[in-house]
Design a protein around this motif. Structure first.
Motif, short mmCIF file in Angstrom:
data_model
loop_
_atom_site.label_atom_id
_atom_site.label_comp_id
_atom_site.label_asym_id
_atom_site.label_seq_id
_atom_site.Cartn_x
_atom_site.Cartn_y
_atom_site.Cartn_z
N LYS A 47 0.86 -1.18 0.11
CA LYS A 47 0.03 -0.23 -0.07
C LYS A 47 0.69 1.36 0.01
CE LYS A 47 -4.34 -1.52 0.90
NZ LYS A 47 -5.53 -1.06 0.43
N LEU A 48 0.06 2.29 -0.68
CA LEU A 48 0.79 3.86 -0.40
C LEU A 48 0.09 4.34 0.94
CD1 LEU A 48 0.05 5.08 -4.05
CD2 LEU A 48 2.42 4.72 -2.97
N GLY A 49 0.94 5.29 1.60
CA GLY A 49 0.46 5.84 2.88
C GLY A 49 1.09 6.92 3.40
N THR A 50 1.12 7.20 4.52
CA THR A 50 1.52 8.47 5.01
C THR A 50 2.72 7.73 6.16
OG1 THR A 50 -0.38 9.78 4.86
CG2 THR A 50 1.40 10.49 6.51
N GLY A 56 4.45 2.43 -15.32
CA GLY A 56 3.85 1.33 -14.71
C GLY A 56 3.57 0.26 -15.55
N VAL A 57 4.64 -0.27 -16.24
CA VAL A 57 4.84 -1.37 -17.05
C VAL A 57 5.35 -2.63 -16.08
CG1 VAL A 57 5.75 -2.84 -19.12
CG2 VAL A 57 5.29 -0.38 -19.37
N LYS A 58 4.44 -3.61 -16.05
CA LYS A 58 4.68 -4.64 -14.86
C LYS A 58 5.19 -5.94 -15.32
CE LYS A 58 3.51 -1.72 -11.73
NZ LYS A 58 4.43 -0.94 -11.05
N ASP A 59 5.02 -6.28 -16.65
CA ASP A 59 5.60 -7.55 -17.35
C ASP A 59 6.45 -7.43 -18.26
OD1 ASP A 59 5.57 -10.09 -17.79
OD2 ASP A 59 3.46 -10.36 -18.27
N ILE A 60 7.75 -7.70 -18.07
CA ILE A 60 8.69 -7.43 -19.14
C ILE A 60 9.57 -8.42 -19.47
CG2 ILE A 60 10.41 -5.77 -19.72
CD1 ILE A 60 9.65 -3.75 -17.52
N ASP A 109 4.54 4.94 -6.83
CA ASP A 109 4.14 3.49 -7.07
C ASP A 109 4.90 2.74 -6.14
OD1 ASP A 109 2.93 1.21 -8.16
OD2 ASP A 109 3.87 1.54 -10.08
N THR A 110 4.40 1.24 -5.74
CA THR A 110 5.00 0.39 -5.06
C THR A 110 5.29 -0.87 -5.38
OG1 THR A 110 2.98 -0.59 -3.93
CG2 THR A 110 3.76 1.47 -2.81
N VAL A 111 4.82 -1.19 -6.71
CA VAL A 111 5.05 -2.55 -7.39
C VAL A 111 6.10 -2.44 -8.34
CG1 VAL A 111 3.80 -4.36 -8.44
CG2 VAL A 111 2.73 -2.94 -6.67
N LEU A 112 6.91 -3.22 -8.28
CA LEU A 112 7.98 -3.51 -9.37
C LEU A 112 7.75 -4.29 -10.46
CD1 LEU A 112 11.27 -4.29 -6.94
CD2 LEU A 112 11.32 -2.24 -8.34
N PRO A 113 8.25 -4.18 -11.57
CA PRO A 113 7.85 -5.06 -12.57
C PRO A 113 8.32 -6.26 -12.44
CG PRO A 113 9.70 -3.54 -13.44
CD PRO A 113 9.19 -3.15 -12.08
N HIS A 114 7.89 -7.29 -13.07
CA HIS A 114 8.35 -8.72 -13.29
C HIS A 114 9.31 -8.89 -14.51
CE1 HIS A 114 8.25 -13.07 -13.79
NE2 HIS A 114 8.69 -13.22 -12.67
N ILE A 115 10.59 -8.96 -14.27
CA ILE A 115 11.56 -9.00 -15.61
C ILE A 115 12.00 -10.41 -15.74
CG2 ILE A 115 13.51 -8.22 -16.30
CD1 ILE A 115 13.15 -5.52 -14.36
N THR A 116 11.83 -10.90 -16.80
CA THR A 116 12.08 -12.20 -17.13
C THR A 116 13.20 -12.19 -18.36
OG1 THR A 116 10.03 -13.18 -16.43
CG2 THR A 116 11.45 -14.80 -17.58
N PHE A 117 14.20 -13.18 -18.22
CA PHE A 117 15.31 -13.11 -19.22
C PHE A 117 15.24 -14.51 -20.22
CE2 PHE A 117 16.90 -9.94 -16.42
CZ PHE A 117 17.45 -8.84 -17.35
N HIS A 118 15.21 -14.21 -21.60
CA HIS A 118 15.16 -15.38 -22.48
C HIS A 118 16.30 -15.68 -23.11
CE1 HIS A 118 10.90 -15.84 -21.13
NE2 HIS A 118 10.94 -14.41 -21.11
#
Length: 231
Positions: free
Chosen positions: A46-49, A99-103, A137-146
């Motif tokens: 969450k975001l907050g104070t 805000g891209v979360k799936d990379i 923001d608080t959510v990191l992107p999920h990064i996958t290497f191929h």
């Protein structure tokens, strides 16, 4: 830094101790003192104070109160051929802000093999946390290497792009559309472009090709331009 990110492991009954760059920002930029409040968020939560309970020379104690969710992610899965590792870090920073979360980072014929052994591919979480703080923001992107192009495109890409608009950047493609309303999976190749065999493989899994116009853009310019046009 528009918020301070706290990690769940740092919180004990709502309190967290911060030091290093966060303490420096709190004291020198925000000029916060005991009793002051600032915007904060919990990594992945969450975001907050946060209320400053105590500011010292080496640390500050914050009391965090959550109050709302982080912003919604961009409705896109982004796949990029591995650029120079320094460039990749800058691109990932931008994508995190947007805000891209799936990379997905993949190999292709024109990717230098040495890029895959770079130490800059490690430690991305700590590198990207300031991007979250910038974007509130608080959510990191999920990064996958191929590491292998053909298995990625034939086996993985059809699954991750299921029920989405499938688009791949290529100079000979149709003009780029604007403001799509549906989820999309985007494929962006190396700066030298795709070889014909790679184009054929993408076409086999039903990706349509689009062009950003006559100008040839590097990946740092192309990624935010394409996302800005589409979303």
């Amino acid at each position: 830094m528009n918020i301070i990110i706290l990690k769940e492991s740092e919180l004990k009954e709502g309190r967290a101790e911060v030091s290093g760059r966060r303490l420096k920002h709190l004291k020198e930029t925000l000029k916060k003192n005991d009793g002051d409040e600032l915007k904060a968020g919990v990594l992945g939560g969450k975001l907050g104070t946060a209320q400053v309970e105590q500011v010292g020379e080496e640390k500050a104690v914050l009391m965090f109160t959550p109050d709302n969710d982080p912003p919604a992610p961009l409705n896109v899965r982004l796949t990029i051929a591995l650029p120079r590792p320094k460039v990749l870090r800058r691109v990932l920073y931008t994508l995190t802000c947007l805000g891209v979360k799936d990379i997905h980072i993949f190999n292709s014929w024109r990717v230098e093999k040495s890029y895959w052994s770079s130490p800059l591919l490690e430690g991305l979480e700590d590198f990207l946390i300031p991007a979250l703080e910038q974007a509130k923001d608080t959510v990191l992107p999920h990064i996958t290497f191929h590491r292998f192009f053909t298995p990625f495109v034939r086996e993985i890409l059809p699954e991750i792009s299921k029920n989405t608009l499938r688009l791949a950047a290529h100079p000979a493609g149709a003009p780029l559309r604007s403001e799509i309303k549906e989820a999309a999976t985007l494929v962006i190749g190396a700066e030298g472009g795709f070889i014909q065999k790679e184009l054929d493989t993408l076409e086999e899994v039903r990706f349509s090709f689009f062009s950003v116009g006559e100008r040839i853009l590097n990946v740092e310019s192309a990624v935010p331009y394409i996302l800005g046009r589409l979303f």
